[in-house]
Design an enzyme around this catalytic site. Structure first.
Site, short mmCIF file in Angstrom:
data_model
loop_
_atom_site.label_atom_id
_atom_site.label_comp_id
_atom_site.label_asym_id
_atom_site.label_seq_id
_atom_site.Cartn_x
_atom_site.Cartn_y
_atom_site.Cartn_z
CG ASN A 49 -6.51 71.68 -17.18
OD1 ASN A 49 -6.09 70.82 -17.94
ND2 ASN A 49 -7.68 72.26 -17.34
CG ASP A 50 -5.57 73.78 -11.25
OD1 ASP A 50 -4.76 74.70 -11.46
OD2 ASP A 50 -6.80 73.94 -11.27
CD GLU A 67 -8.50 71.21 -9.13
OE1 GLU A 67 -8.29 71.45 -10.33
OE2 GLU A 67 -9.42 71.74 -8.49
NE ARG A 126 -14.55 73.87 -11.05
CZ ARG A 126 -13.53 74.15 -11.87
NH1 ARG A 126 -12.55 73.28 -12.01
NH2 ARG A 126 -13.51 75.27 -12.56
CB CYS A 161 -13.01 66.95 -15.78
SG CYS A 161 -12.52 67.67 -14.20
NE ARG A 193 -12.91 74.86 -16.25
CZ ARG A 193 -12.59 74.05 -17.26
NH1 ARG A 193 -13.42 73.89 -18.26
NH2 ARG A 193 -11.45 73.39 -17.25
CG HIS A 201 -10.43 79.78 -16.81
ND1 HIS A 201 -9.41 79.90 -15.90
CD2 HIS A 201 -11.07 78.63 -16.51
CE1 HIS A 201 -9.47 78.87 -15.05
NE2 HIS A 201 -10.47 78.10 -15.40
NE ARG A 222 -4.92 76.35 -15.52
CZ ARG A 222 -6.08 75.82 -15.14
NH1 ARG A 222 -6.20 75.27 -13.95
NH2 ARG A 222 -7.11 75.81 -15.94
C1 PEP Z 1 -8.24 71.17 -14.01
O1 PEP Z 1 -7.56 71.81 -13.19
O2 PEP Z 1 -7.79 70.22 -14.68
C2 PEP Z 1 -9.65 71.52 -14.24
C3 PEP Z 1 -10.41 70.77 -15.00
O3 PEP Z 1 -10.13 72.66 -13.67
P1 PEP Z 1 -9.84 74.15 -14.18
O4 PEP Z 1 -9.21 74.06 -15.55
O5 PEP Z 1 -11.15 74.86 -14.22
O6 PEP Z 1 -8.92 74.68 -13.14
MG MG Z 2 -8.54 73.04 -11.74
#
Ligand code: PEP
Ligand code: MG
Length: 605
Positions: free
Chosen positions: A464-465, A441, A345, A512, A309, A194, A475
């Site tokens: 991402n997840d 995700e 979210r 996203c 977020r 983050h 990650r």
């Molecule tokens: C993701 O997991 O792709 C996502 C957009 O959420 P975050 O990065 O906040 O986990």
């Molecule tokens: Mg995520």
């Protein structure tokens, strides 16, 4: 003349910065122990009180500055520090220490602080680490004011500095002042951490994951020395250059002006439609963490917020964020974006954002996001009611994170119905038809997407997840960063399955995660018939340029081919080859613009 040193890390926020290094360490100034006479005690307490008052005034000023420039949600991060000033375990305990142990204010305060930090130091979670950062920050201000010395804080460094730190916590990254901070380099962190997301959102060039960085710098310029050290942060290529040569500086000065020109060109595209040469339209929206970013989303040409977020609203405070405060914040974003949609979210706590007392050995696989919310009905209901209340001010949608089982979605919907009933009983107006979607995700959700599609109004793929869970690669773990690749065919097949399932059931599907900012990702996703892409605001013009430069038919054919492949390398090589032959101009542009291409090839120079 110092020799230049080139250090490799992970480029997580594109752009180039040339500046002086500022080493940020959460340390306290040195002081001496003094024994007091009876008469000195009240004077010493007064000295301590003055320092607290001065610190309070400084923080209030800073808070006001942040509120004006970045919004009330971010200013709240300073409120945490203000509340710490009068924490009885620190404030009253120090006064008592001065009185009973007859010691000078700086010594008393430091001794009390050491004790105060013990339980926090023993905790392992990011939440506690963040609290320590706040405590150290405010404590060093207090000590500086007791001692009457200058000690630059991360928020007050000289303009044009490059911050070097072991790590920056999300709360620190959130408050980085773009006017002062030219670039960031840290020893730890991952591509989708983050902190990295925050640096990108603020458009501050950043390279993270440079092992032994601080030691290397202090070997060149010892801490005691007042000499400054020049450096270049190259966020595209993921490198930090210490004491750059004149030749290197010339190269980078040219790069900076080339990028500036590209930016002007790209920005000229921001009001264009994202439509392929053969007429396929894609909705482009923005990811935000804070209210202030909604303005930036609009200025970059976003047609909505695809991901807000919200968990920072909770992490920024020492206390729960109230329903009214949330209603105000969501309404603010809704008003800024109206008539465009804003997807809020619900809290994605857990993972690297853990609440006190809930440390876990495996947080990404633990009590995270929807799991935590369903087990905390009050927290969840407050948030849903706030979104519903704010929905009269614009076009809001609710999005549930980390759904891995249909029961979770059904239970969350029951909560939403309950929130609606409660508001109706009080005659509070809200959008009765508010859409409810889920983040896809987890592999389980992507695999069974068709069964989830009948239960919600939209999907937004969290690449991402999804990548982390599909490839079993943390990650944020640098050691396995080379295994983390959105282009892995396993991930791509899950994405395609999700899009197909959504469409079969008549719902729209967006993405996203960071993959929506990757030029190859954009092309693949267009080919897979994605309906919406959501990304950090500054990448929007580039996404439009790419979409406008390709044919939907080409993208579809390309996507079909890569789904049959076995490795991410095969996929990359194939796309390189096809783009070079079919769209040589676009390929040339993308090669030159490696700037935006930080999620691949970022370690070569
Ligand atoms: C993701 O997991 O792709 C996502 C957009 O959420 P975050 O990065 O906040 O986990
Ligand atoms: Mg995520």
């Amino acid at each position: 003349m110092k020799r230049e040193i080139l250090l490799h890390g992970i480029g997580v926020s594109p752009g180039i910065a040339i500046g002086e290094i500022f080493i940020y360490q959460r340390f306290l100034p040195t002081y001496k122990e003094r024994e007091l006479t009876e008469e000195q005690i009240p004077l010493e307490i007064a000295r301590f009180n003055n320092a607290i008052k001065e610190t309070e005034a400084e923080l209030k000023l800073l808070k006001e500055e942040i509120r004006r420039e970045m919004g009330s949600d971010l200013a709240e991060l300073i409120s945490v520090q203000l509340s710490l000033l009068y924490d009885p375990d620190l404030y009253e305990a120090t006064v008592k220490y001065i009185e009973t142990k007859r010691r000078n204010a700086e010594y008393a305060f430091s001794e009390v602080l050491k004790k105060y930090l013990v339980p926090l130091n023993e905790a392992k979670t990011l939440y506690f680490k963040e609290r320590i950062a706040d405590i150290m920050d405010v404590s060093s201000r207090v000590l500086r004011n007791i001692l009457g010395i200058e000690l630059p804080s991360i928020y007050e460094i000289s303009p044009g500095s490059i911050i070097v730190a072991h790590e920056l916590l999300p709360s620190e990254a959130a408050l980085l002042d773009k006017e002062r901070v030219a670039g960031v380099a840290t020893e730890v962190g991952g591509k989708t951490s983050h902190t990295a997301i925050m640096a990108r959102a603020k458009e501050v060039p950043a390279v993270i994951g440079i092992e032994g960085l601080i030691k290397k710098i202090t070997n060149i310029v010892p801490k005691s020395s007042k000499t400054s050290l020049k450096a270049v942060v190259d966020g595209q290529r993921g490198i930090l250059i210490l004491s750059p040569s004149e030749k290197r500086l010339d190269f980078y000065r040219n790069e900076i002006s080339r990028i500036a020109k590209q930016k002007i060109y790209l920005n000229s595209l921001k009001s264009e439609e994202a439509v392929t040469k053969d007429g396929k339209h894609i909705d482009i929206s923005a990811n935000i963490e804070f209210v202030a970013e909604a303005h930036s989303a609009i200025s970059y040409g976003a047609q909505g917020i695809g991901l807000f977020r919200t968990e920072y609203l909770l992490l920024a405070r020492h206390r729960p964020v109230t329903e009214d405060e949330q209603t105000e914040i969501y309404s603010e974003v809704a008003r800024v974006m109206k008539p465009y949609p804003v997807i809020i979210r619900t809290f994605d706590l857990g993972g690297d954002k853990i609440l006190p007392g809930y440390e876990e050995p495996n947080p990404y696989l633990g009590w995270r996001a929807i799991r935590l919310c369903l087990d905390n009905p009050e927290l969840f209901l407050f948030q849903i009611k706030a979104i519903l209340r704010a929905s009269v001010n614009g076009n809001l949608k609710i999005m549930l994170p980390m759904i891995s089982d249909l029961k979770e979605l059904k239970r969350a919907k029951e909560f939403i119905e309950q929130a609606k009933r409660e508001l109706k009983e009080k005659s509070v107006p809200f959008d009765e038809n508010i859409e409810v979607g889920i983040m896809v995700e987890t592999p389980s959700c992507a695999l069974l997407a068709e069964r989830f599609a009948v239960e919600c109004n939209f999907f937004s793929i969290g690449s991402n997840d999804l990548t982390q869970y599909t490839l079993a690669v943390d990650r944020d773990n640098m050691r396995v960063a080379s295994l983390y690749n959105n282009l892995h065919p396993a991930v791509l097949n899950l994405i395609k399955n999700t899009i197909n399932a959504g469409h079969q059931h008549g719902i729209w599907v967006g993405l996203c995660g960071e993959f929506a900012s990757d030029p190859y990702g954009i092309i693949i996703l267009v080919g897979m018939q994605i309906d919406e892409l959501s990304m950090i605001p500054s990448v929007i013009p580039l996404a439009k340029k790419i979409i406008r430069g390709i044919d939907y038919e080409f993208a579809q054919e390309l996507s079909n081919e890569i789904l049959k492949m076995s490795t991410a390398e095969e996929v990359t090589n194939y796309i390189n080859h096809r783009l070079t032959h079919t769209y040589p101009e676009l390929m040339k542009f993308l090669t030159e613009l490696e700037a935006q291409n930080y999620s691949r090839n970022n370690n070569k120079f």
